[in-house]
Design an enzyme around this catalytic site. Structure first.
Site, PDB file in Angstrom:
ATOM      1  N   ASP A  36      11.464  16.205   2.895  1.00 45.89           N
ATOM      2  CA  ASP A  36      10.933  15.991   4.233  1.00 45.89           C
ATOM      3  C   ASP A  36      11.706  14.917   4.986  1.00 45.89           C
ATOM      4  OD1 ASP A  36       7.864  14.496   3.014  1.00 45.89           O
ATOM      5  OD2 ASP A  36       9.734  13.500   3.583  1.00 45.89           O
ATOM      6  N   LYS A  58       8.806  16.557   8.586  1.00 40.20           N
ATOM      7  CA  LYS A  58       7.544  16.342   9.275  1.00 40.20           C
ATOM      8  C   LYS A  58       7.630  14.979   9.906  1.00 40.20           C
ATOM      9  CE  LYS A  58       4.558  18.146   6.747  1.00 40.20           C
ATOM     10  NZ  LYS A  58       3.962  17.929   5.433  1.00 40.20           N
ATOM     11  N   MET A 172       1.252   5.629   9.520  1.00 44.90           N
ATOM     12  CA  MET A 172       1.106   6.651  10.575  1.00 44.90           C
ATOM     13  C   MET A 172       0.239   6.148  11.726  1.00 44.90           C
ATOM     14  SD  MET A 172       0.585  10.152   8.397  1.00 44.90           S
ATOM     15  CE  MET A 172      -0.811   9.616   7.431  1.00 44.90           C
TER      16      MET A 172
HETATM   17  N1  SAH Z   1       4.012   8.931   1.149  1.00 43.01           N
HETATM   18  C1  SAH Z   1       4.591   7.943   2.044  1.00 43.01           C
HETATM   19  C2  SAH Z   1       3.816   7.836   3.320  1.00 43.01           C
HETATM   20  C3  SAH Z   1       3.750   9.096   4.120  1.00 43.01           C
HETATM   21  S1  SAH Z   1       2.899   8.904   5.621  1.00 43.01           S
HETATM   22  C4  SAH Z   1       4.694   6.610   1.320  1.00 43.01           C
HETATM   23  O1  SAH Z   1       4.140   6.443   0.229  1.00 43.01           O
HETATM   24  O2  SAH Z   1       5.395   5.731   1.819  1.00 43.01           O
HETATM   25  C5  SAH Z   1       4.194   8.536   6.724  1.00 43.01           C
HETATM   26  C6  SAH Z   1       4.106   7.117   7.191  1.00 43.01           C
HETATM   27  O3  SAH Z   1       4.636   6.250   6.204  1.00 43.01           O
HETATM   28  C7  SAH Z   1       4.902   6.802   8.417  1.00 43.01           C
HETATM   29  O4  SAH Z   1       4.222   7.172   9.589  1.00 43.01           O
HETATM   30  C8  SAH Z   1       5.067   5.318   8.316  1.00 43.01           C
HETATM   31  O5  SAH Z   1       3.885   4.671   8.696  1.00 43.01           O
HETATM   32  C9  SAH Z   1       5.202   5.131   6.825  1.00 43.01           C
HETATM   33  N2  SAH Z   1       6.595   5.014   6.376  1.00 43.01           N
HETATM   34  C10 SAH Z   1       7.227   5.776   5.471  1.00 43.01           C
HETATM   35  N3  SAH Z   1       8.479   5.357   5.261  1.00 43.01           N
HETATM   36  C11 SAH Z   1       8.662   4.288   6.054  1.00 43.01           C
HETATM   37  C12 SAH Z   1       9.743   3.393   6.284  1.00 43.01           C
HETATM   38  N4  SAH Z   1      10.917   3.530   5.654  1.00 43.01           N
HETATM   39  N5  SAH Z   1       9.571   2.395   7.160  1.00 43.01           N
HETATM   40  C13 SAH Z   1       8.404   2.239   7.803  1.00 43.01           C
HETATM   41  N6  SAH Z   1       7.356   3.052   7.627  1.00 43.01           N
HETATM   42  C14 SAH Z   1       7.464   4.058   6.762  1.00 43.01           C
END
Ligand code: SAH
Length: 513
Positions: A36, A58, A172
Site C-alpha cells: 500500500d 490507500k 489518520m
Molecule cells: N498500520 C499503520 C497505520 C495505518 S493508518 C501503522 O501501524 O503505522 C495510516 C495512518 O498512519 C496515517 O494517516 C498516519 O496518521 C499514520 N502514519 C503511517 N506512517 C506514517 C509516517 N511515516 N509518518 C507519519 N504518520 C504515519
C-alpha cells in the site's frame, strides 16, 4: 492440494532499517506482493524485481483499490498456489484493516501468517525526539484514530482520555485535527498542553510542528502539513527539541539514488544511510560472468621460462569473476603457471580491487596513485619490464585509455574479457524516479562507472537529463555524463569513501549557502 499462503507483513513507517528481518525473509521468497501507499520508497526499491507486484495504495483522497477488492486479490492469488505477501505500512493490525483481510482467508481455509511491523504510532514520535512515555510526565500512551466513522459519528470518549493524563497519539487525523483538539479542550484539557504534528516520519522528508493543543491546527496549516502525519498530545512533546537527533546527521534530509549493480551497491548505500540519507537503490546495470568455456586462457596457462606476467584487474568484480568463475570453472589455479617458472605480478586499479585480491590470497604489486585506467596504464609502463606481458582481466568493452597507454609504452598485452556489463532495459521505478528528479526532489544520483551512466540513460529514456544532479566517481564516468549534459560533480578520490566524503561536502556547502 495447493500450497498457497498469505503473509500479512508490517513494513514499518518508512525507513528501510525499520523493516524486520522476518519481513525481509518473507518478501524474498514471495511470488506475489500487494503493497500500500504507506510503504516507504526505500522498501519499494528492494522488492524482488521478478516478482509480480501490485499497488493497492490507500491514501486519503486519492484513488485506491477498495478494501473488498484487496481482500479478493489476496484470496485469488493464494488459491492459485502462490506465496502472497500483503505489505502494509507500520504494523498490519494497528489501524491497518489487517483483520478484515484475514477474515476472508480464514473463511476459505487459506493458511496465513502475520509478521508484525514497527508502528508509526511509536516510531514516528521517536524519530522526532518524542518518547511516548516518560516517568516524569506520563505512565501510559493511547493510540486513537480521529478519522470519523462511516456514519460521521465520533465515538471517542474524550473525557476519559483527558482524565488519564496520558500521551495521546492520533493516526489518520490530519483532516479532523481542529475537531479533535476542540473535543479535547471541551473535555477539560489545558489549552496550553504541548502537542505536535509529525509528517512523513522516519523518512528523509520528515517534518514536525510542535505547538499546543489550542494552536496546533493553525500552526500545522501554516506549515502546510499533509498526510501521512500523526498527532501527539501530551507533556512529552515538550522534549522534542532536546531529544531531536534525526536531523543532526550529516546527510539527514537527503534522498540519493544509487545506480550500481545490486550486489555491488551495498557498501555505498550503507555508508550513506549511516550518515542519515534515504537511499533509493536502483540498479542500472548487471554484471554477468562470461562462461569459463568462452574465455580463452590458453596463452596465459602456457606462459613459462621466467617470463614477467602481470595479471591486471580494473574492478573488484574482475577479481571475483577471475578466481571465482573463470579459473574455478576451468578447474585450474595459478599454481599451473607458477610451477612453469613464471614471474607472476598483480596490478590493480585501486583500493577496493586490491582488497578483493587479498581476499583470494594475493597481494597487489602495483596500484596507481589516482584510480583510473589511464593512470594504471602509465604505472604499468613505468614498472613492467621490456619483455613482460600484461593480461587485462576485465569487462568486455573496457576502457580504451588503459590500452592506449600500454600501446604508447610498447608494452605487450592481452585484453581478456571475463565478464559483461549489461544495461537494464527498464526499471519498475523508472517513472517515480523520473518524476522526482525532474521536480528536484532527488539530491544526487551517484554513478560509479561509465556503464552505470549508460544504464541510467537507457532505463530513464524519456527524462530530461539536464536535470540530473550527478556525482561521478571519476573523470571517465563524468565524460559519459557530460554527453547528456547532466549537472556534474566529481569525487576527488575514485573510491566509495571518496564519493561519500564528496556528498557530505556538497550537502554542507549547500546548507551554508
Ligand atoms: N498500520 C499503520 C497505520 C495505518 S493508518 C501503522 O501501524 O503505522 C495510516 C495512518 O498512519 C496515517 O494517516 C498516519 O496518521 C499514520 N502514519 C503511517 N506512517 C506514517 C509516517 N511515516 N509518518 C507519519 N504518520 C504515519
Amino acid at each position: 492440494m495447493n500450497n498457497g499462503k498469505v503473509w500479512l507483513v508490517g513494513a514499518g513507517p518508512g525507513d528501510i532499517g525499520l523493516l524486520t528481518k522476518k519481513a525481509i525473509e518473507v518478501i524474498e521468497q514471495a511470488d506475489f506482493i500487494a503493497y500500500d501507499a504507506l510503504v516507504g520508497e526505500e522498501i519499494l526499491c528492494m522488492l524482488p524485481e521478478k516478482v509480480e507486484k501490485v499497488s493497492v495504495g490507500k491514501r486519503s483522497g486519492k484513488h485506491s483499490v477498495p478494501q473488498e477488492e484487496t481482500n479478493q486479490i489476496l484470496l485469488k492469488e493464494a488459491l492459485k498456489g502462490k506465496k502472497v505477501v500483503r505489505l502494509k505500512g507500520g504494523d498490519p493490525f494497528v489501524f491497518g484493516r489487517g483483520g478484515e483481510e484475514l477474515e476472508l482467508l480464514a473463511e476459505h481455509g487459506v493458511p496465513f501468517e502475520v509478521v508484525p511491523g514497527i508502528t508509526s504510532a511509536v516510531a514516528v514520535p521517536a524519530y522526532a525526539g518524542i518518547p511516548v512515555t516518560h516517568r516524569d510526565y506520563t505512565s501510559s500512551f493511547h493510540v486513537i484514530t480521529g478519522h470519523p466513522r462511516k456514519d460521521g459519528q465520533d465515538r471517542t470518549d474524550y473525557e476519559s482520555l483527558v482524565r488519564m493524563n496520558a500521551t495521546l497519539v492520533f493516526l489518520m487525523s490530519i483532516r479532523a485535527m481542529g475537531h479533535v483538539m476542540e473535543k479535547l479542550m471541551q473535555a477539560g484539557m489545558d489549552p496550553d498542553m504541548p502537542a505536535a504534528v509529525l509528517e512523513q516520519g522516519t523518512r528523509y522528508c520528515q517534518r514536525k510542528v510542535v505547538s499546543t493543543v489550542s494552536r496546533l491546527e493553525e500552526d500545522s496549516k501554516k506549515a502546510k502539513i499533509q498526510t501521512p502525519a500523526i498527532i501527539v498530545v501530551g507533556k512529552v512533546c515538550a522534549l522534542s527539541e532536546e531529544f531531536s537527533w534525526y536531523e543532526k546527521r550529516e546527510l539527514a534530509g537527503r534522498q540519493i539514488v544509487v545506480t550500481r549493480a545490486r550486489n555491488k551497491a551495498s557498501r555505498l548505500t550503507k555508508e550513506l544511510r549511516d550518515a542519515g540519507a534515504e537511499v533509493l537503490e536502483i540498479p542500472m546495470i548487471d554484471t554477468t560472468p562470461i562462461s569459463p568455456e568462452q574465455v580463452d586462457l590458453s596463452e596465459l596457462l602456457a606462459e613459462s621460462e621466467e617470463r614477467e606476467v602481470w595479471l591486471t584487474f580494473t574492478s573488484p568484480t574482475g577479481v571475483e569473476t577471475f578466481f571465482g568463475t573463470t579459473l574455478a570453472g576451468k578447474k585450474t589455479d595459478l599454481r599451473r603457471i607458477l610451477r612453469a617458472g613464471v614471474d607472476l605480478k598483480f596490478a590493480v586499479i585501486g583500493e577496493a580491487t586490491a582488497k578483493e585480491l587479498e581476499r583470494y590470497g594475493w597481494m597487489a604489486d602495483l596500484m596507481p596513485e589516482v584510480y583510473n585506467g589511464k593512470e594504471l596504464g602509465k604505472a604499468l609502463v613505468q614498472t613492467a619490464g621490456k619483455d613482460a606481458v600484461v593480461y587485462l582481466l576485465r569487462a568486455k568493452e573496457g576502457s580504451e585509455e588503459l590500452k592506449e597507454e600500454l600501446d604508447a609504452g610498447n608494452i605487450q598485452y592481452r585484453d581478456v574479457a571475463i565478464y559483461e556489463t549489461l544495461c537494464r532495459e527498464n526499471s519498475p521505478l523508472a517513472d517515480i524516479i523520473t518524476e522526482k528528479i525532474e521536480n528536484g526532489q532527488i539530491d544526487r544520483v551517484t554513478f560509479t562507472s561509465a556503464s552505470t551512466v549508460r544504464g541510467f540513460v537507457q532505463t530513464m529514456k524519456d527524462m530530461d537529463f539536464t536535470k540530473v544532479p550527478a556525482l561521478c566517481i571519476g573523470e571517465q564516468t563524468a565524460r559519459e555524463a557530460e554527453k547528456y549534459h547532466m549537472q556534474i560533480e566529481i569525487s576527488d578520490q575514485a573510491t566509495i569513501a571518496g564519493m561519500v566524503k564528496k556528498l557530505k561536502e556538497l550537502c554542507k556547502a549547500q546548507e551554508e549557502r
